[in-house]
Design a protein around this motif. Structure first.
Motif, short mmCIF file in Angstrom:
data_model
loop_
_atom_site.label_atom_id
_atom_site.label_comp_id
_atom_site.label_asym_id
_atom_site.label_seq_id
_atom_site.Cartn_x
_atom_site.Cartn_y
_atom_site.Cartn_z
N ASP A 108 0.83 -1.19 0.00
CA ASP A 108 0.00 0.00 0.00
C ASP A 108 0.86 1.25 0.00
O ASP A 108 2.05 1.20 0.32
N LEU A 109 0.24 2.34 -0.40
CA LEU A 109 0.88 3.65 -0.42
C LEU A 109 0.02 4.57 0.44
O LEU A 109 -1.21 4.46 0.43
N LEU A 110 0.66 5.48 1.15
CA LEU A 110 -0.04 6.45 1.98
C LEU A 110 0.19 7.85 1.43
O LEU A 110 1.31 8.18 1.03
N PHE A 111 -0.87 8.66 1.43
CA PHE A 111 -0.76 10.02 0.92
C PHE A 111 -1.52 11.00 1.79
O PHE A 111 -2.58 10.67 2.33
N CYS A 112 -1.00 12.20 1.88
CA CYS A 112 -1.73 13.30 2.49
C CYS A 112 -2.85 13.69 1.51
O CYS A 112 -2.87 13.22 0.37
N ALA A 113 -3.76 14.54 1.92
CA ALA A 113 -4.86 14.94 1.04
C ALA A 113 -4.33 15.62 -0.22
O ALA A 113 -4.81 15.36 -1.33
N HIS A 114 -3.34 16.48 -0.07
CA HIS A 114 -2.78 17.21 -1.21
C HIS A 114 -2.22 16.27 -2.26
O HIS A 114 -2.55 16.36 -3.44
N HIS A 115 -1.36 15.35 -1.86
CA HIS A 115 -0.75 14.45 -2.83
C HIS A 115 -1.74 13.39 -3.33
O HIS A 115 -1.64 12.93 -4.46
N GLY A 116 -2.71 13.04 -2.51
CA GLY A 116 -3.77 12.15 -2.97
C GLY A 116 -4.53 12.76 -4.14
O GLY A 116 -4.80 12.09 -5.14
N ARG A 117 -4.86 14.04 -4.03
CA ARG A 117 -5.55 14.74 -5.13
C ARG A 117 -4.63 14.89 -6.33
O ARG A 117 -5.05 14.70 -7.47
N LYS A 118 -3.38 15.24 -6.08
CA LYS A 118 -2.43 15.46 -7.16
C LYS A 118 -2.23 14.21 -8.01
O LYS A 118 -2.16 14.28 -9.24
N PHE A 119 -2.13 13.05 -7.36
CA PHE A 119 -1.85 11.80 -8.07
C PHE A 119 -3.10 10.97 -8.34
O PHE A 119 -3.00 9.83 -8.81
N GLU A 120 -4.28 11.52 -8.06
CA GLU A 120 -5.53 10.77 -8.19
C GLU A 120 -5.70 10.03 -9.52
O GLU A 120 -6.01 8.83 -9.52
N PRO A 121 -5.48 10.67 -10.67
CA PRO A 121 -5.69 9.95 -11.94
C PRO A 121 -4.82 8.69 -12.07
O PRO A 121 -5.30 7.64 -12.50
N GLU A 122 -3.58 8.79 -11.66
CA GLU A 122 -2.68 7.63 -11.75
C GLU A 122 -3.00 6.59 -10.69
O GLU A 122 -2.89 5.39 -10.94
N LEU A 123 -3.38 7.04 -9.50
CA LEU A 123 -3.70 6.11 -8.43
C LEU A 123 -4.92 5.26 -8.78
O LEU A 123 -4.96 4.07 -8.48
N LYS A 124 -5.91 5.87 -9.42
CA LYS A 124 -7.11 5.13 -9.83
C LYS A 124 -6.76 3.97 -10.76
O LYS A 124 -7.43 2.95 -10.74
N LYS A 125 -5.72 4.14 -11.55
CA LYS A 125 -5.33 3.10 -12.51
C LYS A 125 -4.69 1.89 -11.84
O LYS A 125 -4.75 0.79 -12.37
N ILE A 126 -4.06 2.09 -10.69
CA ILE A 126 -3.30 1.00 -10.07
C ILE A 126 -3.91 0.49 -8.76
O ILE A 126 -3.46 -0.52 -8.23
N ALA A 127 -4.91 1.18 -8.25
CA ALA A 127 -5.47 0.84 -6.94
C ALA A 127 -6.47 -0.31 -7.02
O ALA A 127 -7.29 -0.37 -7.92
N VAL A 128 -6.37 -1.20 -6.05
CA VAL A 128 -7.39 -2.22 -5.85
C VAL A 128 -8.44 -1.64 -4.91
O VAL A 128 -9.62 -1.91 -5.03
N GLU A 129 -7.98 -0.81 -4.00
CA GLU A 129 -8.85 -0.19 -3.00
C GLU A 129 -8.22 1.13 -2.59
O GLU A 129 -7.00 1.25 -2.51
N ILE A 130 -9.06 2.14 -2.35
CA ILE A 130 -8.58 3.42 -1.83
C ILE A 130 -9.38 3.75 -0.58
O ILE A 130 -10.60 3.84 -0.62
N GLN A 131 -8.67 3.86 0.52
CA GLN A 131 -9.27 4.24 1.80
C GLN A 131 -9.08 5.74 1.93
O GLN A 131 -7.96 6.23 2.07
N ASP A 132 -10.18 6.48 1.87
CA ASP A 132 -10.12 7.94 1.87
C ASP A 132 -10.72 8.47 3.17
O ASP A 132 -11.91 8.33 3.40
N GLU A 133 -9.89 9.07 3.98
CA GLU A 133 -10.34 9.65 5.25
C GLU A 133 -10.19 11.17 5.24
O GLU A 133 -10.09 11.80 6.30
N THR A 134 -10.17 11.78 4.06
CA THR A 134 -9.99 13.23 3.97
C THR A 134 -11.16 14.00 4.57
O THR A 134 -11.00 15.17 4.91
N ASP A 135 -12.31 13.35 4.75
CA ASP A 135 -13.44 14.03 5.37
C ASP A 135 -13.12 14.44 6.81
O ASP A 135 -13.72 15.37 7.34
N ARG A 136 -12.16 13.77 7.42
CA ARG A 136 -11.74 14.14 8.78
C ARG A 136 -11.15 15.55 8.83
O ARG A 136 -11.10 16.17 9.89
#
Length: 76
Positions: free
Chosen positions: A35-63
């Motif tokens: 797994d890879l861990l990202f802050c909200a900023h880098h999660g948004r920045k890399f979102e298009p590429e992450l969607k291509k390789i992710a089996v699952e994305i746990q998003d807790e940015t609502d916190r």
């Protein structure tokens, strides 16, 4: 981004972004089992590429936008 919350393994303040070291709010689970861990900023920045390789994305940015609970006697 696909959001999957895994109650058994919530992210904590000890989980740090693999890119910059800030507190992680996203966990990207890879097909390899890693797994890879990202802050909200880098999660948004890399979102298009992450969607291509992710089996699952746990998003807790609502916190980040949840209002803190008020305590008794907090009049301010």
């Amino acid at each position: 981004m696909t959001t999957v919350l895994t109650p058994a393994s919530p992210l904590t303040a000890a989980d740090r972004c693999d890119r910059c070291g800030a507190q992680a709010y996203l966990r990207v689970v890879l097909a390899s089992g890693g797994d890879l861990l990202f802050c909200a900023h880098h999660g948004r920045k890399f979102e298009p590429e992450l969607k291509k390789i992710a089996v699952e994305i746990q998003d807790e940015t609502d916190r980040l936008t949840d209002a803190p609970a008020r305590t008794v006697g907090d009049e301010h």
